[in-house]
Design an enzyme around this catalytic site. Structure first.
Site, PDB file in Angstrom:
ATOM      1  CD  GLU A  21      -1.513   2.384   1.915  1.00  0.00           C
ATOM      2  OE1 GLU A  21      -2.243   3.383   1.846  1.00  0.00           O
ATOM      3  OE2 GLU A  21      -0.405   2.377   2.508  1.00  0.00           O
ATOM      4  CD  GLU A  75      -4.324   3.419   5.644  1.00  0.00           C
ATOM      5  OE1 GLU A  75      -3.743   3.799   6.693  1.00  0.00           O
ATOM      6  OE2 GLU A  75      -3.704   2.935   4.682  1.00  0.00           O
ATOM      7  CG  HIS A 113       3.926   8.000   6.642  1.00  0.00           C
ATOM      8  ND1 HIS A 113       4.040   8.149   5.283  1.00  0.00           N
ATOM      9  CD2 HIS A 113       2.858   7.171   6.826  1.00  0.00           C
ATOM     10  CE1 HIS A 113       3.087   7.453   4.663  1.00  0.00           C
ATOM     11  NE2 HIS A 113       2.353   6.856   5.598  1.00  0.00           N
TER      12      HIS A 113
END
Length: 381
Positions: free
Chosen positions: A228, A251, A346
Site C-alpha cells: 500500500e 487506515e 509515517h
C-alpha cells in the site's frame, strides 16, 4: 474490549516493508483463522479471510447491469441488501531498501514509502532477515556550516558497525534487504500508544476483532493487502480477486491536534472517535484518490449512530488509501474508508488512542449487521 492488545503486539512485532510483508501476513492469518470459514493467499502476498453469509455459496447472482438489486427504470438501484463486503488493511510498513554497500561497510538505501527525511537521523534500525541492529547517522554538527545546521541532510547511510563489505556479508546483509525502525510499542498516559507501524497494524488488529465479534448474514472478506505504501498495488489485485459489492479500507488518519507552526487549530483529534472519510487525494484537488459515494457514507454514519459512537469526518489531502483501487478497479463498486486518528504519522512514534480503535470495531460490527441503503434512501441520491 473486543480489541486485544496481545494481538496488536504480535502484529507490530512482525516486520514487513513493501514487498516483504510475509511475516506480518502470517501473523494476521493465525489470528483471524479461528473466526472465518476460509483463508487464501494470492501470488503478491495478499491474504483474504472469508466468512460466508447464510445464503452465499459464493455463487454470483447479480444481474447483467452490474447491480445487485432492482432497477426502477431510472437507473437507480433500490436494493438495500447488497451482499459481499470487503474490509481491508495493509500489512506493509514504511521501510528502507538497502541498495548498495560501500567499501568501508556502510549501507546506502532507498526509501520505501512516504518518509520525511527529518525523522531519519539518529534513529535505530533493524536490517535484513536476521534483524541486524544499525543506526542512521549524519555528519556531526561540529563539521557543519551555517546552512547545513538549518537544513535536512542529503546523504545518509546505515551503520552496522562493519568495517568492510565482507563484514557486512558476514552479518547476512546484502543489497535488496529491508531495514525498519527499531521501535516497538510504548504505553503513554490516558490509554494512548506510540510506536512504529501502527499504520496499519492497528487496522489489522481491528479486522481480527471485527471477525471475532460480528454476526452478519453477509459474506465478509477480511483482506490484509500488500504494498500500500508504494502505490496501493496489493489492493488492485485483491479487489479483482474478491470482486465485492462494498469495499472499505481501514487506515490511520493524520490528526492535527497539536501545535503546528505555533498554531493549534484541529480538525481531527485523538480520542474523538473514528474518522469516516469524505474522500482523499494526492493534492488539494483530490487527484488520484477516492470520493466516497453517498450510500457508503450513509451506511457508515448510520452504523456510528447505532453503535453510539461519535464519528469524525474529514478529507485527507496528500495521501490516498486502498479505497482508491477498490472503487475503480474492475467493475464499479461502493467504496470508502474508516480510520483511527494518529499523531506523527509515517514516523517511528506514531501515536493513537486505543478508544478510537475500539470504537472503530463497534462501528464496523454495526455496519455489517445493518442494511446497506439504496440510492433513494440517501440525501442527494
Amino acid at each position: 474490549m473486543a480489541l486485544k492488545r496481545t494481538e496488536l503486539d504480535r502484529l507490530v512485532a512482525a516486520r514487513g516493508g513493501p514487498g516483504g510483508e510475509y511475516h506480518v501476513a502470517r501473523v494476521f492469518e493465525e489470528l483471524i483463522e479461528p473466526y472465518v470459514d476460509e483463508v487464501s493467499w494470492d501470488s503478491m502476498g495478499n491474504v483474504v479471510a472469508t466468512s460466508y453469509g447464510e445464503d452465499d455459496s459464493s455463487a454470483d447472482d447479480t444481474d447483467d447491469s452490474g447491480s445487485n438489486g432492482t432497477d426502477t427504470g431510472t437507473g437507480i438501484d433500490n436494493d438495500t441488501d447488497t451482499k459481499d463486503v470487503l474490509l481491508a488493511a495493509h500489512t506493509d510498513e514504511l521501510a528502507f531498501l538497502i541498495d548498495d554497500i560501500t567499501e568501508d561497510g556502510l549501507c546506502s538505501f532507498s526509501m520505501l514509502g512516504g518518509h520525511y527525511r527529518g525523522y531519519l537521523p539518529g534513529q535505530h534500525v533493524l536490517v535484513g532477515p536476521d534483524k541486524v541492529p544499525g543506526v542512521v547517522g549524519t555528519k556531526p554538527r561540529h563539521f557543519m556550516d551555517g546552512d547545513e545546521k538549518g537544513s535536512l541532510p542529503e546523504t545518509l547511510h546505515i551503520d552496522l558497525g562493519a568495517r568492510s563489505q565482507e563484514e557486512v556479508a558476514e552479518l547476512n546483509v546484502e543489497p535488496g534487504d529491508h531495514a525498519t525502525w527499531d521501535r516497538e510499542l510504548t504505553d503513554l498516559a490516558n490509554g494512548r500508544l506510540a510506536g512504529r507501524a501502527l499504520d496499519d497494524r492497528i487496522a489489522l488488529a481491528i479486522l481480527v476483532a471485527v471477525a471475532r465479534e460480528t454476526d452478519s448474514d453477509r459474506t465478509v472478506h477480511y483482506a490484509a493487502t500488500v504494498q500500500e505504501e508504494v502505490g496501493l498495488r496489493g489492493a488492485r489485485a485483491a479487489v479483482h480477486e474478491v470482486d465485492p459489492d462494498i469495499a472499505i479500507a481501514l487506515e490511520i488518519f493524520p490528526s492535527d491536534d497539536y501545535p503546528i507552526d505555533g498554531d493549534r487549530s484541529s480538525t481531527v483529534e485523538l480520542g474523538a472517535g473514528p474518522v469516516v472519510e469524505f474522500g482523499d487525494g494526492t493534492s488539494e484537488y483530490l487527484f488520484g484518490g477516492v470520493l466516497v459515494d453517498r450510500q457508503t457514507l450513509e451506511w457508515l454514519t448510520a452504523a456510528g449512530s447505532s453503535a453510539d459512537v461519535t464519528l469524525q469526518h474529514d478529507v485527507m489531502i496528500g495521501g490516498t488509501t486502498d479505497a482508491t483501487e477498490f472503487q475503480s478497479a474492475g467493475r464499479a463498486r461502493h467504496a470508502g474508508a474508516i480510520a483511527v486518528p494518529c499523531r506523527y504519522t509515517h514516523s517511528p512514534v506514531e501515536t493513537i488512542d486505543l478508544d478510537d480503535a475500539e470504537e472503530t470495531v463497534d462501528v464496523l460490527v454495526a455496519a455489517l449487521e445493518s442494511p446497506f441503503p439504496g440510492r433513494t434512501d440517501v440525501r442527494g441520491r
